[in-house]
Scaffold this active site. Structure first.
Site, mmCIF file in Angstrom:
data_model
loop_
_atom_site.group_PDB
_atom_site.id
_atom_site.type_symbol
_atom_site.label_atom_id
_atom_site.label_comp_id
_atom_site.label_asym_id
_atom_site.label_seq_id
_atom_site.Cartn_x
_atom_site.Cartn_y
_atom_site.Cartn_z
ATOM 1 N N ASP A 80 -12.704 12.852 20.372
ATOM 2 C CA ASP A 80 -12.299 13.973 19.522
ATOM 3 C C ASP A 80 -13.359 15.068 19.525
ATOM 4 O O ASP A 80 -14.394 14.942 18.876
ATOM 5 C CB ASP A 80 -12.063 13.459 18.094
ATOM 6 C CG ASP A 80 -11.595 14.547 17.148
ATOM 7 O OD1 ASP A 80 -11.150 15.605 17.637
ATOM 8 O OD2 ASP A 80 -11.673 14.344 15.924
ATOM 9 N N ASP A 313 -9.658 21.171 21.368
ATOM 10 C CA ASP A 313 -9.708 19.923 20.599
ATOM 11 C C ASP A 313 -9.001 18.780 21.325
ATOM 12 O O ASP A 313 -7.772 18.741 21.389
ATOM 13 C CB ASP A 313 -9.064 20.164 19.231
ATOM 14 C CG ASP A 313 -9.122 18.940 18.333
ATOM 15 O OD1 ASP A 313 -9.874 18.000 18.656
ATOM 16 O OD2 ASP A 313 -8.416 18.931 17.308
#
Length: 536
Positions: A80, A313
């Site tokens: 992440d 992201d």
């Protein structure tokens, strides 16, 4: 005199000529070497590679395995780039989901240390809750995880190089909710950077403990799995001009002939193909970039001239854009989505559309018609799933999109990237943004190397044939979660029903035999009845 005057100058000229030739040859060699370094220099970088598993459809994320503690306990972690924490459930959590591995057991690790705060304040301005420094993390989709902090040894095992080991402050989940309850991966690995006076992040500690590496990491994902590369990026994965060629037959892009087979000079073609597009990061510690436009058929669908600041992201499954931008794109995707190829009226209606009939006329209207005709000719059927998301049978006929960066460079976004494989269809991986946060998610990462250059504070993009690592190839480990299933839930209904019938018949027969036995004992005469006593 003539001979005397001509002799020495002749030898001097020859000497100067030799020196000139040597100088030219040296310059040529340096020039060739310089060109070689410019195209192949990155291949000389020391690269540590880590296998990624997962996909967009089944998992909705990509994850890697990291060893924690002494002795090691393997933990699967979602990669992440939108967060900074490393965290996972710990033993004793009563509000945690069931994941790939058992919750981390601190008692089994002789190097673990809980961050207590009974007699002193928590570092890094953390809150003290019930004698422990509190861990809490909220995410864009509304989910939250909480618990306490502890420190332990983290071991990052590369499949092509040595492991990197360091001590890290991590979060122990004691409460999970929403998506975290149901995800298969056990925890989260945040890849953003350390803030001043903040907890040192995984990325900073990794490079601090591996000084031999450049402070660059790359994410390269395919339809199934991919790689995290520390120290740079891999030129061998870059798509060469004229198409793409799978890495060891594992890539997910369209396959074409190699450069050497095409007859081109490989070095020249490589220089033209190996063009990493760089974009400066707009915020410290997080990976935001400026996007000025999003083109479809030559038309910029973005209303605002200011553009968008978008988060790069890897923790977001889809790419999220503002609603007005989404609606403009979706209008044309809907036209290209033909659900019934046998409906001649509907097909002809689409073919008769004119550019003037659109609210947003297309600069490349002819290309739009070619796409539509290609979809019809190939009978590229389309279906719609949840929220009206379009899914096509094939990639053929779908348009390239172009993302305009801050320097007005238009970066191609191909169908095999913005669409994701769902069973036998390819579904659109673009959604309306949530909480006013535009995001370039995994559908923008797919089939390209996304390069995070920490030293120069920039992000690079280049199309790539990323390696594939299907989840079934992932090594098993001793601390895998062994689900204690209810055995009756695992038995098919027919067998369960048969067992019930057999059980019922057995009980019934037992009752019958029992009643018969009672009847026999009560009503059958005893052997001595009806006989006179022996003395009589």
């Amino acid at each position: 005199m003539v001979g005397a005057s001509l002799g020495p100058p002749g030898r001097g000229s020859l000497s100067r000529l030799i020196r000139l030739v040597i100088c030219v040859l040296t310059l040529c060699a340096l020039s060739v070497q310089g060109r070689s370094e410019s195209t192949e220099g990155h291949s000389k970088d020391l690269l540590y590679k880590y296998k990624l598993y997962g996909d967009i459809d089944e998992y909705a994320y990509y994850f890697l395995d990291i060893d924690i503690g002494t002795p090691e306990q393997r933990i699967s972690l979602i990669l992440d780039t939108g967060s900074s924490s490393l965290s996972f459930p710990c033993a004793g959590c009563k509000n945690c989901g069931v994941h790939m591995e058992n919750p981390f057991n601190l008692n089994n690790s002789k190097t673990s240390s809980i961050l207590y705060c009974e007699n002193e304040e928590c570092p890094f301005k953390l809150n003290c809750v019930k004698g422990k420094c509190e861990y809490m993390q909220s995410y864009c989709e509304g989910s939250q995880i909480s618990g306490f902090y502890f420190s332990d040894v983290v071991s990052v095992v590369s499949y092509n190089n040595e492991r990197v080991t360091f001590r890290k402050l991590m979060g122990c989940h004691m409460h999970e909710e929403s998506l975290f309850l149901y995800q298969q991966a056990t925890g989260v690995l945040g890849m953003s950077l350390s803030k001043p006076q903040g907890i040192p992040t995984f990325v900073n500690l990794l490079f601090d403990n591996a000084p031999q590496l450049k402070q660059v990491f790359t994410i390269c994902i395919s339809e199934n799995g991919g790689e995290l590369i520390a120290g740079g990026y891999d030129p061998a994965y870059i798509v060469r001009r004229g198409g793409s060629k799978s890495v060891s037959g594992q890539g997910s892009g369209p396959v074409s002939e190699s450069l050497s087979e095409s007859g081109e000079d490989p070095q020249v073609a490589l220089r033209e193909a190996e063009k990493v597009v760089w974009e400066n990061v707009t915020r410290k510690y997080y990976y935001y970039i400026k996007v000025r436009g999003l083109d479809m058929f030559g038309t910029n669908m973005m209303s605002s001239s200011k553009g968008l600041e978008m988060l790069v992201d890897s923790g977001s499954t889809f790419t999220h854009i503002p609603e007005d931008l989404y609606n403009k794109l979706n209008y044309f995707f809907d036209i290209l989505c033909i659900q019934d190829m046998n409906n001649a009226y509907d097909v002809n209606k689409r073919l008769k559309m004119t550019n003037e009939s659109f609210n947003n006329p297309l600069v490349q209207f002819d290309d739009f018609r070619k796409s539509l005709k290609s979809i019809i000719a190939k009978e590229n059927m389309c279906v719609k799933i949840v929220d009206g998301v379009q899914c096509w049978k094939y990639l053929e006929g779908l348009p390239d999109l172009f993302v305009t960066l801050s320097n007005n460079y238009k970066m191609k976004w191909q169908p095999h990237s913005y669409l994701y494989k769902k069973e036998s269809f390819w579904c659109k991986g673009i959604e309306k943004q949530v909480n006013n946060k535009p995001i370039l998610g995994l559908t923008f990462f797919k089939n390209r190397q996304v390069i995070f250059d920490i030293q120069k504070n920039r992000i690079g993009f280049v199309d790539a044939n990323c390696p594939s690592h299907p989840t079934h190839t992932r090594p098993r480990t001793y601390n895998e979660y062994k689900r204690k299933d209810n055995i009756f839930l695992k038995i098919p209904f027919f067998y369960l029903y048969s067992l019930f019938v057999v059980f019922a018949l057995s009980v019934l027969l037992s009752l019958v035999f029992y009643v018969r036995r009672l009847y026999h004992m009560e009503y059958s005469p005893l052997p001595s009845e009806g006989k006179a006593p022996a003395d009589a």
